[in-house]
Design an enzyme around this catalytic site. Structure first.
Site, PDB file in Angstrom:
ATOM      1  N   GLU A 111      -6.906   1.612  -9.233  1.00  0.00           N
ATOM      2  CA  GLU A 111      -6.261   2.770 -10.027  1.00  0.00           C
ATOM      3  C   GLU A 111      -6.495   2.544 -11.450  1.00  0.00           C
ATOM      4  O   GLU A 111      -5.927   2.119 -12.456  1.00  0.00           O
ATOM      5  CB  GLU A 111      -4.846   2.832  -9.848  1.00  0.00           C
ATOM      6  CG  GLU A 111      -4.322   3.145  -8.519  1.00  0.00           C
ATOM      7  CD  GLU A 111      -3.030   3.609  -8.290  1.00  0.00           C
ATOM      8  OE1 GLU A 111      -1.976   3.219  -9.154  1.00  0.00           O
ATOM      9  OE2 GLU A 111      -2.480   4.358  -7.364  1.00  0.00           O
ATOM     10  N   GLU A 139      -4.112   5.540  -0.421  1.00  0.00           N
ATOM     11  CA  GLU A 139      -2.730   5.219  -0.576  1.00  0.00           C
ATOM     12  C   GLU A 139      -1.945   6.373  -0.529  1.00  0.00           C
ATOM     13  O   GLU A 139      -2.002   7.362  -1.138  1.00  0.00           O
ATOM     14  CB  GLU A 139      -2.503   4.582  -1.916  1.00  0.00           C
ATOM     15  CG  GLU A 139      -3.080   3.095  -2.087  1.00  0.00           C
ATOM     16  CD  GLU A 139      -2.704   2.487  -3.255  1.00  0.00           C
ATOM     17  OE1 GLU A 139      -1.462   2.859  -3.733  1.00  0.00           O
ATOM     18  OE2 GLU A 139      -3.429   1.560  -3.739  1.00  0.00           O
TER      19      GLU A 139
HETATM   20  C1  GLA Z   1      -0.038   2.562  -6.645  1.00  0.00           C
HETATM   21  C2  GLA Z   1      -0.801   1.111  -6.439  1.00  0.00           C
HETATM   22  C3  GLA Z   1      -0.067   0.316  -5.479  1.00  0.00           C
HETATM   23  C4  GLA Z   1       1.410   0.455  -5.468  1.00  0.00           C
HETATM   24  C5  GLA Z   1       1.679   1.797  -5.359  1.00  0.00           C
HETATM   25  C6  GLA Z   1       3.352   2.084  -5.347  1.00  0.00           C
HETATM   26  O1  GLA Z   1      -0.638   3.594  -5.777  1.00  0.00           O
HETATM   27  O2  GLA Z   1      -2.136   1.193  -6.392  1.00  0.00           O
HETATM   28  O3  GLA Z   1      -0.546  -1.080  -5.567  1.00  0.00           O
HETATM   29  O4  GLA Z   1       1.796   0.014  -6.697  1.00  0.00           O
HETATM   30  O5  GLA Z   1       1.247   2.532  -6.382  1.00  0.00           O
HETATM   31  O6  GLA Z   1       3.563   3.434  -5.319  1.00  0.00           O
END
Ligand code: GLA
Length: 710
Positions: free
Chosen positions: A187, A340
């Site tokens: 991210e 995710e």
């Molecule tokens: C992001 C991160 C994950 C986790 C999620 C929680 O997507 O990439 O590591 O922290 O948020 O919602």
């Protein structure tokens, strides 16, 4: 090292004060077309899994995890995203044994691994020994470690350590049979205002403007005595007494996106130099404001997205569809990954309403319908310790005998039933334009109104299509639009001359363009364009304007020519423009009683240009009017629904999406909806039941219909 990691034989630490900088290797000749997900999905079908953080658990748990993953149909896990401190417990030390075991175990259980470079969260030793690696905010505060993401994109020390661990990881695992793809960082979205970042910003500006005179002209520094006399004087937009130079802000947004991109590419190239075949990706975050994903898209072998819709948000489904259309479009239509999502609740909102298993299933199937070939979650097993203890996971704290986990197992079965969609693409007659630079520029400080939100406008223009089962691609104004019957541009505040020329040519040669308010306002430097707006396109649109008018109490609208789509008592909300006709005709005008002497002036203008057609919307219309106008436009342009039928006047009540030969009907509401299918018999891949005539889609359920061969 804790025995939870399984680490037992650390290599003696070299503990250098600072590692020697490994150069970024030359990338070997690339295969003509790099692998996307194809090699993996042809073998495994739709990919299913999530982030797996075995370093948080003892070895016996790994064995249990693998068995449960197999039982749930999991075939892909992302490993190592946050494992830097376990892999490099002290500077230069390497502890790979535990990861060897995890990868061997995954392979033995037929589970593919998306192996991550652990560079999203540097270990505490880095911030402690090299505080210059830590990011500095706009107030000059150096952020501390003890969380994650604590690095400055421009820190050379951070970059050097990141390259080293990446190089060693790839050298060790590039030929491991479990590793089927690579995941760089996590991210990307870090911003830094440090001195080192300031120097990098200045280098970026030198590249863009060549001379200080060029920069002074672009930034308009004659205003407020901001003229720069030396490059060293230029700084990131740190906290200042009053409004900051808008071009400085815009360039810093561009610089930040580019700095993060170069970070990604640096690690990607280290991977590609050793493993030229397997795909490399990183996880995007939808319409994320800090990174221009259009500029990044070609750098990834597979587009991947993280999506966390709020179960309380009634508009979550259309918003998710819009984001998924963006992801598919970023990859040129190729299958993408939902990297995710949450199985149930997140823990980072103030009030974390859980997601019902049925909604989780529906949202996952929605992503497949919009082109995803991988449905993954954060994370496999819920963490007992650390900041995400209350975040849901595929395997909750209460174990496998839970509603949440049963939902996970069920989804695994559903995804296996959808083998027919693997690798399939979709086609769209409509393009929706969106451009990051324009978004950045439009939402700068000190503008006529902050009630004109670029994303809200994008959603409002996308919604009528979503409601009616009309496929749409996202595109940029400079893209080749010739394949589309209709181009919708809810807002193009910053429009450069080449892009305006592209739109003009598209319309001239038979295309259709609908453009929203407050468009073509500024140059790429953020300078207002002189003349009547939208300056470069007024003749194409058959109208021009002279004043932007934020409204105190709205303004009534009246029907113009072909204006029956407009409800009698429609009111413009917050924003109007003072337009006049320049060859076009008014589909709607401001009615008697409109403030600012607007009564009688055009609000929505239609026009023919070349062999094409245009609509200009010079106001922030109420949603019902946007819906009615765009529905009329879709019908005029002969756009069809996913079933190949004409666009209906009213919403269908279900989401209808076609991918390859499969038509998905997704009911996001709490009541069943009946849909007319036509005479052919279709089989629902999810239930193997045949349907013809009409079909009932139960609440929070979906059908994946494929026409039965006669
Ligand atoms: C992001 C991160 C994950 C986790 C999620 C929680 O997507 O990439 O590591 O922290 O948020 O919602």
């Amino acid at each position: 090292m804790s025995d939870q990691t399984g680490h037992d034989s650390p290599v003696a630490p070299a503990a250098p004060a600072m590692p020697a900088a490994p150069a970024v290797p030359a990338v070997p000749a690339q295969p003509a077309e790099r692998q996307g997900l194809g090699a993996l999905t042809q073998e495994l079908g739709l990919l299913y899994g999530g982030d797996y953080n075995p370093e948080q658990w003892p070895r016996q748990t790994w064995v249990e995890d693998m068995a449960l993953m197999q039982a749930a149909g999991v075939n892909l896990v992302t490993v190592g995203v946050f494992s830097w401190a376990q892999l490099e417990p002290s500077p230069g030390e390497r502890c790979f044994d535990w990861l060897d075991e995890v990868l061997d175990l995954a392979h033995a259980h037929g589970i593919a691994v998306d192996l991550a470079t652990p560079t999203a969260s540097p270990p505490p030793w880095m911030g402690h020994r090299f505080p210059e690696t830590l990011p500095v905010d706009a107030d000059g505060v150096r952020l501390a470690y003890g969380s994650r993401n604590q690095f400055s994109p421009s820190s050379q020390v951070y970059r050097t350590f990141a390259r080293q661990i990446t190089a060693d990881l790839v050298a060790r695992y590039a030929s491991h049979p479990a590793v089927r793809m690579w995941h760089v960082g996590n991210e990307y979205g870090q911003v830094c205002h440090s001195e080192e970042s300031a120097a990098a910003f200045r280098d970026w500006l030198r590249e863009r403007y060549t001379s200080l005179d060029g920069l002074n002209a672009a930034w308009g520094t004659t205003f407020w005595s901001q003229r720069y006399d030396a490059w060293e004087e230029i700084i990131p937009p740190r906290r200042a007494p009053y409004l900051i130079n808008p071009t400085q802000l815009l360039d810093f947004a561009r610089f930040t996106s580019d700095a993060l991109r170069s970070l990604f590419r640096e690690q990607r190239d280290i991977i590609r130099a050793v493993d030229p075949v397997r795909p490399v990706t990183t996880n995007f975050m939808g319409f994320f404001p800090l990174v221009d994903y259009w500029s990044w898209a070609g750098d990834l072998d597979v587009i991947a997205d993280d999506a966390y819709p709020d179960p309380q948000d009634h508009a979550a489904a259309p918003t998710a569809a819009l984001t998924q259309d963006l992801m598919r479009s970023l990859g040129g239509g190729a299958p993408w990954m939902l990297m995710e999502q949450a199985v149930s609740a997140v823990n980072w909102r103030s009030h974390n309403v859980p997601k019902a298993p049925a909604r989780m299933r529906l949202e996952s199937l929605q992503a497949v319908a919009h082109g995803a070939d991988a449905i993954c979650f954060f994370q496999w097993r819920a963490s007992r310790a650390g900041a995400e203890r209350f975040h849901s996971a595929m395997l909750p704290h209460a174990g496998a005998d839970t509603a949440v986990h049963r939902g996970v197992v069920r989804l695994g079965t559903d995804l296996r039933a959808l083998a027919d969609v693997v690798g399939q693409r979709s086609s769209a007659q409509v393009a929706l334009l969106f451009d990051w630079s324009s978004w950045w520029a439009a939402e700068a400080q000190a503008r006529p109104t902050d009630r004109l939100s670029v994303l809200a406008q994008l959603r409002a223009w996308h919604r009528p299509l979503w409601d009616r089962g009309v496929a749409v691609d996202l595109a940029r104004p400079g893209d080749d639009l010739s394949g589309y019957d209709l181009v919708l541009a809810p807002n193009l505040y910053l429009l450069d001359d080449d892009d305006a020329g592209n739109l003009r040519e598209y319309v001239r040669s038979g295309g259709a363009l609908a453009l929203g308010p407050f468009s073509a306002v500024v140059t790429p430097d953020g300078h207002l364009r002189p003349g009547r707006f939208p300056v470069q396109l007024a003749d194409v649109l058959g109208t021009s304007g002279e004043e932007w008018i934020p409204l105190a109490d709205g303004a009534p609208l009246a029907r113009g020519r072909d204006g029956t789509w407009l409800a009698e008592d429609s009111q413009v909300r917050d924003f109007a423009e003072r337009l006049r006709l320049e060859g076009g005709y008014a589909l709607a005008t401001f009615a008697a009683g409109a403030p600012h002497d607007l009564a009688g002036a055009p609000a929505v203008v239609g026009h023919g240009y070349g062999s094409g057609q245009t609509w200009y919307v010079g106001a922030l219309l109420p949603d019902a009017a946007t819906d009615a106008l765009l529905t009329q436009v879709l019908r005029e342009r002969g756009v069809r629904t996913a079933l190949g039928t004409p666009v209906p006047a009213t919403p269908l009540g279900v989401e209808m999406v076609r991918r390859g030969a499969v038509t998905f009907l997704l009911n996001h509401s709490d009541s069943p909806v009946t849909v007319a299918l036509g005479d052919a018999t279709s089989t629902d891949l999810l239930t193997q039941r045949d349907h013809s005539g009409t079909v009932v889609v139960p609440a929070l359920d979906a059908l994946a219909l494929t026409e039965r061969s006669p």
